[in-house]
Motif scaffolding. Structure first.
Motif, PDB file in Angstrom:
ATOM      1  N   GLY A 134      -1.163 -23.329  41.785  1.00 66.78           N
ATOM      2  CA  GLY A 134      -0.118 -23.157  42.790  1.00 66.78           C
ATOM      3  C   GLY A 134       0.838 -22.036  42.445  1.00 66.78           C
ATOM      4  O   GLY A 134       0.601 -21.243  41.523  1.00 66.78           O
ATOM      5  N   PRO A 135       1.950 -21.968  43.155  1.00 63.89           N
ATOM      6  CA  PRO A 135       2.890 -20.853  42.974  1.00 63.89           C
ATOM      7  C   PRO A 135       3.679 -20.895  41.676  1.00 63.89           C
ATOM      8  O   PRO A 135       4.368 -19.934  41.345  1.00 63.89           O
ATOM      9  N   GLY A 136       3.636 -22.007  40.943  1.00 62.98           N
ATOM     10  CA  GLY A 136       4.299 -22.061  39.638  1.00 62.98           C
ATOM     11  C   GLY A 136       5.555 -22.904  39.580  1.00 62.98           C
ATOM     12  O   GLY A 136       6.111 -23.116  38.499  1.00 62.98           O
ATOM     13  N   VAL A 137       6.017 -23.405  40.717  1.00 57.81           N
ATOM     14  CA  VAL A 137       7.257 -24.185  40.738  1.00 57.81           C
ATOM     15  C   VAL A 137       7.102 -25.471  39.930  1.00 57.81           C
ATOM     16  O   VAL A 137       7.944 -25.794  39.078  1.00 57.81           O
ATOM     17  N   ASP A 138       6.023 -26.203  40.181  1.00 60.74           N
ATOM     18  CA  ASP A 138       5.822 -27.468  39.468  1.00 60.74           C
ATOM     19  C   ASP A 138       5.573 -27.240  37.982  1.00 60.74           C
ATOM     20  O   ASP A 138       6.053 -28.006  37.144  1.00 60.74           O
ATOM     21  N   GLN A 139       4.833 -26.201  37.662  1.00 61.57           N
ATOM     22  CA  GLN A 139       4.597 -25.906  36.245  1.00 61.57           C
ATOM     23  C   GLN A 139       5.915 -25.615  35.537  1.00 61.57           C
ATOM     24  O   GLN A 139       6.149 -26.077  34.413  1.00 61.57           O
ATOM     25  N   PHE A 140       6.781 -24.865  36.184  1.00 63.39           N
ATOM     26  CA  PHE A 140       8.094 -24.556  35.612  1.00 63.39           C
ATOM     27  C   PHE A 140       8.891 -25.834  35.364  1.00 63.39           C
ATOM     28  O   PHE A 140       9.477 -26.023  34.289  1.00 63.39           O
ATOM     29  N   LYS A 141       8.901 -26.727  36.351  1.00 61.18           N
ATOM     30  CA  LYS A 141       9.663 -27.973  36.213  1.00 61.18           C
ATOM     31  C   LYS A 141       9.121 -28.836  35.071  1.00 61.18           C
ATOM     32  O   LYS A 141       9.888 -29.427  34.302  1.00 61.18           O
ATOM     33  N   ILE A 142       7.799 -28.901  34.989  1.00 58.60           N
ATOM     34  CA  ILE A 142       7.174 -29.704  33.927  1.00 58.60           C
ATOM     35  C   ILE A 142       7.545 -29.142  32.559  1.00 58.60           C
ATOM     36  O   ILE A 142       7.933 -29.881  31.643  1.00 58.60           O
ATOM     37  N   GLU A 143       7.436 -27.845  32.424  1.00 53.86           N
ATOM     38  CA  GLU A 143       7.732 -27.214  31.133  1.00 53.86           C
ATOM     39  C   GLU A 143       9.204 -27.362  30.761  1.00 53.86           C
ATOM     40  O   GLU A 143       9.541 -27.531  29.579  1.00 53.86           O
ATOM     41  N   GLU A 144      10.088 -27.314  31.747  1.00 52.46           N
ATOM     42  CA  GLU A 144      11.514 -27.537  31.481  1.00 52.46           C
ATOM     43  C   GLU A 144      11.755 -28.962  30.987  1.00 52.46           C
ATOM     44  O   GLU A 144      12.519 -29.182  30.043  1.00 52.46           O
ATOM     45  N   SER A 145      11.089 -29.921  31.626  1.00 50.39           N
ATOM     46  CA  SER A 145      11.292 -31.333  31.265  1.00 50.39           C
ATOM     47  C   SER A 145      10.771 -31.640  29.863  1.00 50.39           C
ATOM     48  O   SER A 145      11.437 -32.329  29.080  1.00 50.39           O
ATOM     49  N   ILE A 146       9.583 -31.133  29.546  1.00 51.24           N
ATOM     50  CA  ILE A 146       9.011 -31.455  28.231  1.00 51.24           C
ATOM     51  C   ILE A 146       9.733 -30.711  27.112  1.00 51.24           C
ATOM     52  O   ILE A 146       9.813 -31.196  25.981  1.00 51.24           O
ATOM     53  N   LEU A 147      10.279 -29.545  27.433  1.00 48.04           N
ATOM     54  CA  LEU A 147      11.020 -28.791  26.421  1.00 48.04           C
ATOM     55  C   LEU A 147      12.305 -29.525  26.036  1.00 48.04           C
ATOM     56  O   LEU A 147      12.687 -29.562  24.857  1.00 48.04           O
ATOM     57  N   LYS A 148      12.941 -30.125  27.018  1.00 47.08           N
ATOM     58  CA  LYS A 148      14.206 -30.826  26.777  1.00 47.08           C
ATOM     59  C   LYS A 148      14.039 -31.939  25.750  1.00 47.08           C
ATOM     60  O   LYS A 148      14.902 -32.145  24.882  1.00 47.08           O
ATOM     61  N   TYR A 149      12.910 -32.658  25.832  1.00 47.10           N
ATOM     62  CA  TYR A 149      12.685 -33.792  24.928  1.00 47.10           C
ATOM     63  C   TYR A 149      11.574 -33.526  23.908  1.00 47.10           C
ATOM     64  O   TYR A 149      11.168 -34.436  23.187  1.00 47.10           O
ATOM     65  N   ARG A 150      11.081 -32.286  23.883  1.00 47.51           N
ATOM     66  CA  ARG A 150      10.026 -31.897  22.931  1.00 47.51           C
ATOM     67  C   ARG A 150       8.808 -32.822  23.032  1.00 47.51           C
ATOM     68  O   ARG A 150       8.302 -33.338  22.027  1.00 47.51           O
ATOM     69  N   ILE A 151       8.340 -33.031  24.236  1.00 48.95           N
ATOM     70  CA  ILE A 151       7.199 -33.922  24.473  1.00 48.95           C
ATOM     71  C   ILE A 151       5.911 -33.105  24.441  1.00 48.95           C
ATOM     72  O   ILE A 151       5.796 -32.099  25.152  1.00 48.95           O
ATOM     73  N   PRO A 152       4.932 -33.513  23.641  1.00 48.58           N
ATOM     74  CA  PRO A 152       3.641 -32.801  23.633  1.00 48.58           C
ATOM     75  C   PRO A 152       2.932 -32.965  24.982  1.00 48.58           C
ATOM     76  O   PRO A 152       3.040 -34.011  25.620  1.00 48.58           O
ATOM     77  N   ILE A 153       2.222 -31.935  25.385  1.00 50.78           N
ATOM     78  CA  ILE A 153       1.488 -32.001  26.654  1.00 50.78           C
ATOM     79  C   ILE A 153       0.052 -31.522  26.434  1.00 50.78           C
ATOM     80  O   ILE A 153      -0.186 -30.478  25.829  1.00 50.78           O
ATOM     81  N   ASN A 154      -0.886 -32.336  26.868  1.00 55.60           N
ATOM     82  CA  ASN A 154      -2.311 -32.025  26.732  1.00 55.60           C
ATOM     83  C   ASN A 154      -2.938 -31.881  28.116  1.00 55.60           C
ATOM     84  O   ASN A 154      -2.415 -32.396  29.107  1.00 55.60           O
ATOM     85  N   ALA A 155      -4.055 -31.195  28.158  1.00 52.91           N
ATOM     86  CA  ALA A 155      -4.719 -30.944  29.440  1.00 52.91           C
ATOM     87  C   ALA A 155      -6.205 -31.244  29.336  1.00 52.91           C
ATOM     88  O   ALA A 155      -6.842 -30.952  28.323  1.00 52.91           O
ATOM     89  N   VAL A 156      -6.724 -31.824  30.396  1.00 53.28           N
ATOM     90  CA  VAL A 156      -8.167 -32.028  30.548  1.00 53.28           C
ATOM     91  C   VAL A 156      -8.564 -31.356  31.857  1.00 53.28           C
ATOM     92  O   VAL A 156      -7.980 -31.652  32.904  1.00 53.28           O
ATOM     93  N   ILE A 157      -9.519 -30.446  31.792  1.00 52.86           N
ATOM     94  CA  ILE A 157      -9.934 -29.758  33.014  1.00 52.86           C
ATOM     95  C   ILE A 157     -11.407 -30.034  33.308  1.00 52.86           C
ATOM     96  O   ILE A 157     -12.206 -30.244  32.397  1.00 52.86           O
ATOM     97  N   ILE A 158     -11.713 -30.048  34.584  1.00 50.38           N
ATOM     98  CA  ILE A 158     -13.097 -30.174  35.044  1.00 50.38           C
ATOM     99  C   ILE A 158     -13.449 -28.851  35.720  1.00 50.38           C
ATOM    100  O   ILE A 158     -12.759 -28.424  36.653  1.00 50.38           O
ATOM    101  N   LYS A 159     -14.484 -28.217  35.249  1.00 48.42           N
ATOM    102  CA  LYS A 159     -14.797 -26.864  35.713  1.00 48.42           C
ATOM    103  C   LYS A 159     -15.575 -26.894  37.028  1.00 48.42           C
ATOM    104  O   LYS A 159     -16.539 -27.640  37.174  1.00 48.42           O
ATOM    105  N   VAL A 160     -15.106 -26.071  37.963  1.00 50.00           N
ATOM    106  CA  VAL A 160     -15.735 -25.977  39.283  1.00 50.00           C
ATOM    107  C   VAL A 160     -15.869 -24.514  39.670  1.00 50.00           C
ATOM    108  O   VAL A 160     -15.169 -23.649  39.154  1.00 50.00           O
ATOM    109  N   ASP A 161     -16.766 -24.260  40.596  1.00 46.47           N
ATOM    110  CA  ASP A 161     -16.920 -22.921  41.158  1.00 46.47           C
ATOM    111  C   ASP A 161     -15.863 -22.715  42.236  1.00 46.47           C
ATOM    112  O   ASP A 161     -15.314 -23.684  42.766  1.00 46.47           O
ATOM    113  N   ILE A 162     -15.602 -21.461  42.588  1.00 51.99           N
ATOM    114  CA  ILE A 162     -14.586 -21.186  43.606  1.00 51.99           C
ATOM    115  C   ILE A 162     -14.932 -21.848  44.935  1.00 51.99           C
ATOM    116  O   ILE A 162     -14.070 -22.339  45.655  1.00 51.99           O
ATOM    117  N   GLY A 163     -16.217 -21.910  45.240  1.00 53.39           N
ATOM    118  CA  GLY A 163     -16.638 -22.570  46.470  1.00 53.39           C
ATOM    119  C   GLY A 163     -16.509 -24.074  46.394  1.00 53.39           C
ATOM    120  O   GLY A 163     -16.226 -24.743  47.396  1.00 53.39           O
TER     121      GLY A 163
END
Length: 368
Positions: A291-320
């Motif tokens: 997306g445009p980055g608004v939610d990512q910014f908010k998430i990063e601000e929130s986790i930085l405030k409390y120093r919360i670790p964040i992990n990611a799991v992705i499922i790979k897909v084609d553009i179609g």
């Protein structure tokens, strides 16, 4: 006796002349020949794009008539909708740009929903969201067609090989994107889950059978015990076409727990590289959200405030695959992703800890 030379004795002269003529033609007209050949190739693709665009418009209008039961023909209003645009906020002074962008996006979303309600007065909330997605896909097809047509006509008008070659070079990728949106139209029209919804599907599987409450705009959360931990599972509110505001949801949960969150795990679809398998699961760190980055910014601000670790799991897909009806390989990857989540929880948290699990993506066709 005098021998007369035969015509075949001088055939090499004819061949030489032909080669000389060909060389001169290529020297003076080769670029123009290449230009007209390239224009013809672009023109063929442009006709295909126009057909895809027109089919998208037709599907959108038919779906509105079927679901929304409008009193008047919606065609003219749909045509207005397809020309809708959004102007990004000024970023010369970057301070506060995220909040400006969020406001513009909120206004856009509200405006589009209002337009859909006017177009389809009989549609319920879920159908309204699906119709909005359908119209946005049609809007994207219209925009792609018009941009390609613009550069085609500009190249034809100026006879600039550089303009035309640029269009030709990116045309295969543009066509793939257009075909993906064409598939998306049908998925949105019928309310079918799409590849981008795999994160929401993972969250739905985890929260199934547990009490769900609204946590932020178009977002829901369920408290789920996992491996002796308390997991707050978040997803966009379905089954209508929604992505919600996971940034606000995460911030609210963190504040409700006074920052006592041990870990955050985000699940989302991600574009695969050529050669990688569709449905392949990978792990990493960071806020897995597009997306445009608004939610990512908010998430990063929130986790930085409390120093919360964040992990990611992705499922790979084609553009179609991202905007097309969900393939079997992607659907089956949900269980693999859940196993990775459980493994991450066991390895990185202790019993009694609190974690947030966020299934990111469009939740069309996926309930809670």
């Amino acid at each position: 006796m005098q021998l007369q030379p035969t015509g075949g004795d001088y055939s090499w002269i004819l061949n030489l002349l032909l080669w000389i003529i060909l060389i001169f033609v290529m020297m003076f007209y080769g670029q123009k020949l290449q230009l007209y050949s390239t224009l013809r190739e672009i023109e063929t693709s442009l006709y295909k794009l126009k057909y895809i665009r027109d089919e998208g418009r037709k599907i959108a209008i038919e779906t509105i008539k079927e679901i929304g039961k409008p009193q008047v023909d919606p065609a003219s209003r749909v045509d207005r909708f397809l020309e809708y645009f959004t102007i990004s906020p000024q970023s010369m002074d970057p301070a506060g740009i995220v909040w400006k962008l969020e406001h513009i996006l909120d206004v856009r979303d509200d405006r589009l929903k209002d337009e859909v309600r006017l177009l389809a007065p009989a549609a319920d909330e879920v159908q309204t969201n699906n119709l909005e997605n359908t119209l946005e896909a049609a809007m994207a097809l219209n925009y792609i067609y018009k941009v390609v047509r613009h550069y085609y006509l500009l190249g034809k008008k100026t006879l600039s090989l550089y303009v035309i070659m640029q269009v030709q070079m990116i045309l295969p990728l543009v066509m793939r994107e257009a075909e993906a949106y064409a598939s998306a139209l049908k998925a949105f029209a019928y309310g079918q889950p799409i590849g981008d919804g795999i994160g929401a599907l993972v969250a739905a599987k985890l929260m199934h059978g547990h009490e769900v409450r609204k946590i932020a705009k178009d977002c829901v959360v369920a408290t789920v015990p996992i491996e002796g931990r308390i997991a707050y599972v978040v997803k966009a509110e379905g089954p209508g076409g929604n992505v919600g505001k996971p940034g606000d949801a995460i911030k609210t949960i963190i504040e409700e727990n006074e920052g006592k969150i041990t870990n955050i795990i985000m699940i989302d679809a991600a574009l695969k590289l050529e050669g990688e398998e569709v449905g392949e699961v990978a792990e990493g760190v960071g806020a897995a959200i597009g997306g445009p980055g608004v939610d990512q910014f908010k998430i990063e601000e929130s986790i930085l405030k409390y120093r919360i670790p964040i992990n990611a799991v992705i499922i790979k897909v084609d553009i179609g695959d991202a905007v097309s009806p969900m393939r079997k390989e992607i659907f089956e990857a949900a269980d693999k992703a859940i196993e990775r989540i459980r493994q991450t929880i066991l390895e990185r948290t202790k019993e009694g800890d609190k974690v947030i699990i966020v299934g990111v993506g469009n939740t069309i066709g996926i309930g809670q």
